[in-house]
Scaffold this active site. Sequence first.
Site, short mmCIF file in Angstrom:
data_model
loop_
_atom_site.label_atom_id
_atom_site.label_comp_id
_atom_site.label_asym_id
_atom_site.label_seq_id
_atom_site.Cartn_x
_atom_site.Cartn_y
_atom_site.Cartn_z
N CYS A 102 1.79 -3.29 -15.71
CA CYS A 102 1.50 -2.93 -17.10
C CYS A 102 0.23 -3.67 -17.55
CB CYS A 102 2.60 -3.28 -18.08
SG CYS A 102 4.19 -2.57 -17.66
N ARG A 116 -3.32 -0.86 -13.74
CA ARG A 116 -2.14 -1.74 -13.76
C ARG A 116 -0.84 -0.96 -13.96
NH1 ARG A 116 -3.30 -7.02 -14.36
NH2 ARG A 116 -1.20 -7.38 -15.11
N TRP A 168 3.84 0.55 -16.37
CA TRP A 168 4.35 0.79 -15.03
C TRP A 168 5.83 0.48 -15.14
CZ3 TRP A 168 6.70 -2.06 -11.07
CH2 TRP A 168 6.69 -1.46 -9.80
N ASN A 205 4.12 -7.12 -21.00
CA ASN A 205 3.96 -6.98 -19.56
C ASN A 205 4.85 -8.02 -18.90
OD1 ASN A 205 3.03 -6.73 -16.90
ND2 ASN A 205 1.29 -8.09 -17.28
N GLY A 206 5.73 -7.59 -18.00
CA GLY A 206 6.63 -8.54 -17.33
C GLY A 206 8.06 -8.04 -17.40
N GLU A 265 -3.49 -2.63 8.42
CA GLU A 265 -4.22 -2.30 7.20
C GLU A 265 -4.65 -0.83 7.20
OE1 GLU A 265 -4.56 -3.36 4.42
OE2 GLU A 265 -6.44 -2.65 3.57
N LYS A 298 -3.49 1.81 4.30
CA LYS A 298 -4.49 2.54 3.49
C LYS A 298 -4.16 4.02 3.46
CE LYS A 298 -5.86 0.25 1.76
NZ LYS A 298 -5.79 -1.06 1.32
N GLU A 342 -0.74 4.80 1.52
CA GLU A 342 -0.65 4.62 0.07
C GLU A 342 -1.49 5.61 -0.72
OE1 GLU A 342 -1.83 0.75 -1.41
OE2 GLU A 342 -3.52 0.64 -0.05
N HIS A 351 8.86 0.53 24.25
CA HIS A 351 10.20 -0.01 23.96
C HIS A 351 10.95 0.85 22.94
CE1 HIS A 351 9.43 -3.46 26.44
NE2 HIS A 351 8.25 -3.60 25.85
N LYS A 377 -1.89 -1.71 -9.45
CA LYS A 377 -2.85 -2.60 -8.81
C LYS A 377 -2.31 -4.02 -8.67
CE LYS A 377 -6.95 -3.68 -7.27
NZ LYS A 377 -7.21 -3.23 -5.89
O1 M6R Z 1 -3.48 -8.74 -5.69
P1 M6R Z 1 -2.89 -9.01 -4.35
O2 M6R Z 1 -3.92 -9.13 -3.28
O3 M6R Z 1 -1.96 -10.19 -4.33
O4 M6R Z 1 -2.02 -7.73 -4.03
C1 M6R Z 1 -1.22 -7.65 -2.88
C2 M6R Z 1 -0.76 -6.24 -2.64
O5 M6R Z 1 0.02 -5.79 -3.72
C3 M6R Z 1 -1.92 -5.27 -2.42
O6 M6R Z 1 -2.73 -5.68 -1.35
C4 M6R Z 1 -1.37 -3.86 -2.15
O7 M6R Z 1 -0.72 -3.81 -0.90
C5 M6R Z 1 -2.49 -2.82 -2.22
N1 M6R Z 1 -1.97 -1.61 -2.77
C6 M6R Z 1 -3.06 -2.47 -0.89
O8 M6R Z 1 -4.08 -1.54 -1.00
#
Ligand code: M6R
Length: 608
Positions: free
Chosen positions: A2, A27, A75, A101-102, A481, A485, A488, A504, A603
């Site tokens: 949020c 956010r 969010w 937020n929280g 990674e 990518k 997501e 395996h 984010k």
């Molecule tokens: O802000 P941070 O680097 O701590 O965030 C960690 C993850 O939430 C962040 O890397 C998330 O996996 C992204 N969506 C990846 O693209």
Amino acid sequence: MCGIVGFTGSQSAAPLLLDGLKKLEYRGYDSAGIAVLSQEGIHLEKAAGKIKNLDEKIQGGATMTGSSGIGHTRWATHGAPTDENAHPHMSNGGRFALVHNGIVENYVELREELMAQGIQFKSETDTEVVVNLLDLYYAGDLKAAVLKTVARLEGAYALGILCKEEPGRLITARHAAPLILGVGKGENYFASDVTALVAHTKDVIYLEDGEIADITPESITIYDTAGELLEKSIEHVTWDVAAAEKGGYEHFMLKEIMEQPEALRATIEPRIKHGEIVLDDFSLSDSELKKINKIMITACGSAYYAGSVGKYVIEQLCRIPVEADLASELRYRNPLVDEHSLLVVVSQSGETADTIAAMKECKARGARILAIVNVVGSTIARLADDVIYTWAGPEIAVATTKGYTTQVAVMDMLAVYLARRLGRLEDGEYKTLVEAIRSFPELVQQSIDQNPKLPELAEKYHGHNNLFFIGRNLDFAACLEGSLKLKEISYLHSEAYAAGELKHGTIALIEEDRPVIALACYEALLDKMLSNIREVKARGAEVLAVVLDGNREIFDEADDVILIPRTHPLLNTLPEIVPLQLFAYYMAKSNGCDIDKPKNLAKSVTVE
Ligand code: M6R
């Protein structure tokens, strides 16, 4: 999660709040709302869905008059993304509007307590409890009511409060959720992130946990939860407005991918002086360093995958045991850390709840904490003993790109730096590594330039629902990674697998036309990878190989090839990951996905 904003001054508040919310949309973006104080009282507007729905509803803010207000982009945590659950929430009777937020963890018992006093709730949120508690405690003294309210809250909150009886006055309070004040001339702001402020002011105050700010157009007064006044300094941020905008690219993600050479330059250049890596920001003395017998790396998501790269490189160069652990696991596994452990915490936002919790857990057990963080003044940066900032600039797209690569660059620098200080690197090898790191920006640019056919490759592969990424050693870390990518942002299922593990079990899933993206840049294990490529090809897989310039034997085996420029064998991850980011981007584009705001994601993950 949020985003919250607040403004008080003499301009019309709603357009400014709307603009701030757009900057914070990364956010959370399942609903948004604004409350403005006008002559008639609090005017509240909310809309489920993206901020453009709210924008249309209030005609860019034109339908709302008033020069102080608060806004929120949500969010969802408690209750579905509906108009009712959207913030701001009003107290019964309409005296207060509040954004949050929280997560308030004890909201159920507070709600029952309030219901017993006849208070009715319109939403399913924890936030509506807070605004009604505030109203209950208000007897003409806003500060006293806020202090009493926050004393009852358990969990995390950044609050923004607007009161019908206090024109021009806003209150914000912070505990375990980010909150920054923007200091203007005859007007003041607050926001969850500095990106919402830089268009209006670059003078900011970072609120700490347990701090409350009383804001009017002319003043900002900060006090603690006991009501004692606090002196806080104003800091000047250097990010410009353009850095927080799209700069002509179709998506923030593409802009941020293309910015990587520049971001890496900012990360690396100030830290290489006269051919030496200088980490002034890391204050561990030689005697303290010698006592370290274990390095733990913790983080979430892509930051964890950057840590996984760090594990291979640090262990290889320093010959110290290194563990990389997901923060959400580490925090609950009674970790074996003590004053001889160095905990490296990695986070772009510096606000990830699980990472903060894991960090606190290890700190309590005596570990020395080094944070690798992008956002200056964030919670993780402030809790750590030392911070190495990645200086990537604002990252807006939910899928991290420059955030990740700058983290990897810092990991590589840290590995070389520690190995040198520990006396484990010969002069010649040290110089080679430092020069290779210095050339990261050019290398990444080259990696982009020499792969112009990625959109075509994405056209070819985007129709497949299941993909595999395979690799060994550092290539495996890059697979993790690359696969995240793709998942997501394109919503395609993909799995990252250590190539040696396929036999395996997982090889059962390899069948005719199954795309396998084979990362084969770790040359020490090239022959093994070649065998793995042959194994999947024999079962009908279509192989897209990621290979170093010149490795012809793989060209001949693969169906398609992504070419990576050469560097030191321990440092290939950076040039290797960038085409995979672009591949994921074009795959998502071919599939018509909302690239910058993928569904269900935010984010900054500030909840557990
Ligand atoms: O802000 P941070 O680097 O701590 O965030 C960690 C993850 O939430 C962040 O890397 C998330 O996996 C992204 N969506 C990846 O693209």
